[in-house]
Design a protein around this motif. Structure first.
Motif, PDB file in Angstrom:
ATOM      1  N   ARG A   4      12.620 -83.613  58.090  1.00 52.42           N
ATOM      2  CA  ARG A   4      12.914 -85.024  58.261  1.00 52.42           C
ATOM      3  C   ARG A   4      11.967 -85.620  59.281  1.00 52.42           C
ATOM      4  O   ARG A   4      11.752 -85.040  60.344  1.00 52.42           O
ATOM      5  CB  ARG A   4      14.364 -85.185  58.729  1.00 52.42           C
ATOM      6  CG  ARG A   4      14.893 -86.547  58.829  1.00 52.42           C
ATOM      7  CD  ARG A   4      14.776 -87.419  57.679  1.00 52.42           C
ATOM      8  NE  ARG A   4      15.656 -87.647  56.621  1.00 52.42           N
ATOM      9  CZ  ARG A   4      15.250 -87.794  55.356  1.00 52.42           C
ATOM     10  NH1 ARG A   4      14.054 -87.566  54.994  1.00 52.42           N
ATOM     11  NH2 ARG A   4      16.047 -88.163  54.431  1.00 52.42           N
ATOM     12  N   CYS A  51       0.729 -91.916  54.794  1.00 50.83           N
ATOM     13  CA  CYS A  51       2.065 -92.066  54.224  1.00 50.83           C
ATOM     14  C   CYS A  51       1.960 -92.434  52.753  1.00 50.83           C
ATOM     15  O   CYS A  51       1.022 -93.122  52.337  1.00 50.83           O
ATOM     16  CB  CYS A  51       2.840 -93.152  54.958  1.00 50.83           C
ATOM     17  SG  CYS A  51       2.995 -92.877  56.724  1.00 50.83           S
ATOM     18  N   VAL A  53       4.606 -93.841  49.545  1.00 50.62           N
ATOM     19  CA  VAL A  53       5.922 -94.280  49.079  1.00 50.62           C
ATOM     20  C   VAL A  53       5.821 -94.570  47.585  1.00 50.62           C
ATOM     21  O   VAL A  53       4.735 -94.868  47.073  1.00 50.62           O
ATOM     22  CB  VAL A  53       6.443 -95.513  49.851  1.00 50.62           C
ATOM     23  CG1 VAL A  53       6.817 -95.139  51.262  1.00 50.62           C
ATOM     24  CG2 VAL A  53       5.453 -96.643  49.863  1.00 50.62           C
ATOM     25  N   GLN A  57       9.942 -99.329  46.416  1.00 50.88           N
ATOM     26  CA  GLN A  57       9.556 -99.299  47.824  1.00 50.88           C
ATOM     27  C   GLN A  57       8.037 -99.463  47.949  1.00 50.88           C
ATOM     28  O   GLN A  57       7.557-100.170  48.830  1.00 50.88           O
ATOM     29  CB  GLN A  57       9.986 -97.970  48.455  1.00 50.88           C
ATOM     30  CG  GLN A  57       9.719 -97.889  49.923  1.00 50.88           C
ATOM     31  CD  GLN A  57      10.753 -98.632  50.737  1.00 50.88           C
ATOM     32  OE1 GLN A  57      11.857 -98.170  50.889  1.00 50.88           O
ATOM     33  NE2 GLN A  57      10.404 -99.775  51.251  1.00 50.88           N
ATOM     34  N   ILE A  73       9.223 -95.782  59.214  1.00 49.16           N
ATOM     35  CA  ILE A  73       9.241 -95.003  57.982  1.00 49.16           C
ATOM     36  C   ILE A  73      10.115 -93.770  58.185  1.00 49.16           C
ATOM     37  O   ILE A  73      10.023 -93.091  59.199  1.00 49.16           O
ATOM     38  CB  ILE A  73       7.816 -94.627  57.524  1.00 49.16           C
ATOM     39  CG1 ILE A  73       7.853 -93.886  56.188  1.00 49.16           C
ATOM     40  CG2 ILE A  73       7.079 -93.837  58.562  1.00 49.16           C
ATOM     41  CD1 ILE A  73       6.514 -93.787  55.509  1.00 49.16           C
ATOM     42  N   ASP A  74      10.980 -93.544  57.232  1.00 45.81           N
ATOM     43  CA  ASP A  74      11.881 -92.395  57.244  1.00 45.81           C
ATOM     44  C   ASP A  74      11.561 -91.583  56.005  1.00 45.81           C
ATOM     45  O   ASP A  74      11.525 -92.127  54.896  1.00 45.81           O
ATOM     46  CB  ASP A  74      13.331 -92.882  57.216  1.00 45.81           C
ATOM     47  CG  ASP A  74      14.334 -91.751  57.252  1.00 45.81           C
ATOM     48  OD1 ASP A  74      13.943 -90.596  57.473  1.00 45.81           O
ATOM     49  OD2 ASP A  74      15.531 -92.026  57.038  1.00 45.81           O
ATOM     50  N   GLY A  75      11.294 -90.302  56.196  1.00 50.58           N
ATOM     51  CA  GLY A  75      10.934 -89.485  55.047  1.00 50.58           C
ATOM     52  C   GLY A  75      10.818 -88.019  55.411  1.00 50.58           C
ATOM     53  O   GLY A  75      11.520 -87.530  56.289  1.00 50.58           O
ATOM     54  N   ARG A  76       9.889 -87.360  54.751  1.00 48.14           N
ATOM     55  CA  ARG A  76       9.696 -85.927  54.953  1.00 48.14           C
ATOM     56  C   ARG A  76       8.215 -85.615  54.916  1.00 48.14           C
ATOM     57  O   ARG A  76       7.424 -86.388  54.377  1.00 48.14           O
ATOM     58  CB  ARG A  76      10.442 -85.133  53.884  1.00 48.14           C
ATOM     59  CG  ARG A  76       9.977 -85.441  52.495  1.00 48.14           C
ATOM     60  CD  ARG A  76      10.848 -84.754  51.431  1.00 48.14           C
ATOM     61  NE  ARG A  76      10.557 -85.282  50.121  1.00 48.14           N
ATOM     62  CZ  ARG A  76       9.515 -84.972  49.381  1.00 48.14           C
ATOM     63  NH1 ARG A  76       8.644 -84.086  49.826  1.00 48.14           N
ATOM     64  NH2 ARG A  76       9.323 -85.508  48.202  1.00 48.14           N
ATOM     65  N   GLN A  96       5.979 -88.330  53.068  1.00 49.35           N
ATOM     66  CA  GLN A  96       6.527 -88.892  51.840  1.00 49.35           C
ATOM     67  C   GLN A  96       7.686 -89.793  52.258  1.00 49.35           C
ATOM     68  O   GLN A  96       8.768 -89.327  52.613  1.00 49.35           O
ATOM     69  CB  GLN A  96       7.019 -87.786  50.901  1.00 49.35           C
ATOM     70  CG  GLN A  96       5.922 -86.938  50.321  1.00 49.35           C
ATOM     71  CD  GLN A  96       5.109 -87.685  49.285  1.00 49.35           C
ATOM     72  OE1 GLN A  96       5.633 -88.473  48.499  1.00 49.35           O
ATOM     73  NE2 GLN A  96       3.811 -87.437  49.281  1.00 49.35           N
ATOM     74  N   GLY A  97       7.440 -91.072  52.257  1.00 44.88           N
ATOM     75  CA  GLY A  97       8.430 -92.030  52.746  1.00 44.88           C
ATOM     76  C   GLY A  97       9.537 -92.256  51.741  1.00 44.88           C
ATOM     77  O   GLY A  97       9.288 -92.506  50.565  1.00 44.88           O
ATOM     78  N   GLU A  98      10.754 -92.181  52.215  1.00 45.81           N
ATOM     79  CA  GLU A  98      11.916 -92.491  51.389  1.00 45.81           C
ATOM     80  C   GLU A  98      12.451 -93.879  51.710  1.00 45.81           C
ATOM     81  O   GLU A  98      13.098 -94.507  50.891  1.00 45.81           O
ATOM     82  CB  GLU A  98      12.987 -91.430  51.608  1.00 45.81           C
ATOM     83  CG  GLU A  98      12.526 -90.059  51.151  1.00 45.81           C
ATOM     84  CD  GLU A  98      13.424 -88.931  51.613  1.00 45.81           C
ATOM     85  OE1 GLU A  98      14.500 -89.208  52.182  1.00 45.81           O
ATOM     86  OE2 GLU A  98      13.033 -87.768  51.420  1.00 45.81           O
ATOM     87  N   SER A  99      12.152 -94.345  52.927  1.00 45.47           N
ATOM     88  CA  SER A  99      12.599 -95.661  53.359  1.00 45.47           C
ATOM     89  C   SER A  99      11.580 -96.233  54.326  1.00 45.47           C
ATOM     90  O   SER A  99      11.118 -95.539  55.223  1.00 45.47           O
ATOM     91  CB  SER A  99      13.960 -95.529  54.056  1.00 45.47           C
ATOM     92  OG  SER A  99      14.288 -96.700  54.747  1.00 45.47           O
TER      93      SER A  99
END
Length: 164
Positions: A4, A51, A53, A57, A73-76, A96-99
């Protein structure tokens, strides 16, 4: 296992939006994050991350952010490798951004824009003025009902009203 990443920084370049052969949107951009300390010369250093996405997004990032925009950015982390033009193997680690959260208003210095976008990158309804529900009700914009707006007058608060 935990993988994370949560980052807040400024975009180092304009987002690059492309589409896969199947029509899936993918957006690449760089982000710079200042370190919380200075080096021996008294200068701040920064870390730079690439990054990626996907889908809606990606389209929102490309439409609303630009170089210099402040974003969260929130991701992994994800690693991959490829062979470059010289035949050498290149290893890459990307976020890899999820948000992605837009952390500035559009007309602030860094660009970008916080409009209350949700965590999935969907833009707010038209006429939305932010403020946690203060500005819009039943689809009608009620204007500025901010109880903390001082309209240029001094704020009169007694010491008894403060919690500290």
């Amino acid at each position: 296992m935990i993988n994370r990443v949560v980052l807040v920084g400024r975009l180092t370049r304009d987002p690059e939006l492309r589409y896969t052969p199947n029509g899936v949107a993918v957006c690449n951009f760089g982000i710079a994050i200042n370190r919380p300390f200075t080096n021996q010369q008294g200068e701040r250093e920064a870390d730079f991350f690439n990054c990626v996405v996907w889908r809606k997004q990606a389209e929102n990032v490309a439409n609303y952010l630009k170089k210099g925009s402040l974003a969260g950015i929130d991701g992994r982390l994800q690693s991959r490798s490829y062979e470059n033009n010289e035949g050498r193997r290149v290893n890459v680690v990307e976020v890899q951004g999820e948000s992605v959260q837009f952390l500035e208003t559009r007309n602030s210095g860094g660009g970008g824009g916080q409009r209350g976008d949700d965590m999935y990158g969907d833009p707010p309804p038209s006429g939305y003025s932010g403020g946690g529900g203060q500005g819009q009700q039943g689809g009608q914009n009620l204007g500025n009902n901010d109880p903390f707006a001082n309209q240029g007058k001094p704020i009169d608060i007694s010491d008894d009203d403060l919690p500290f």
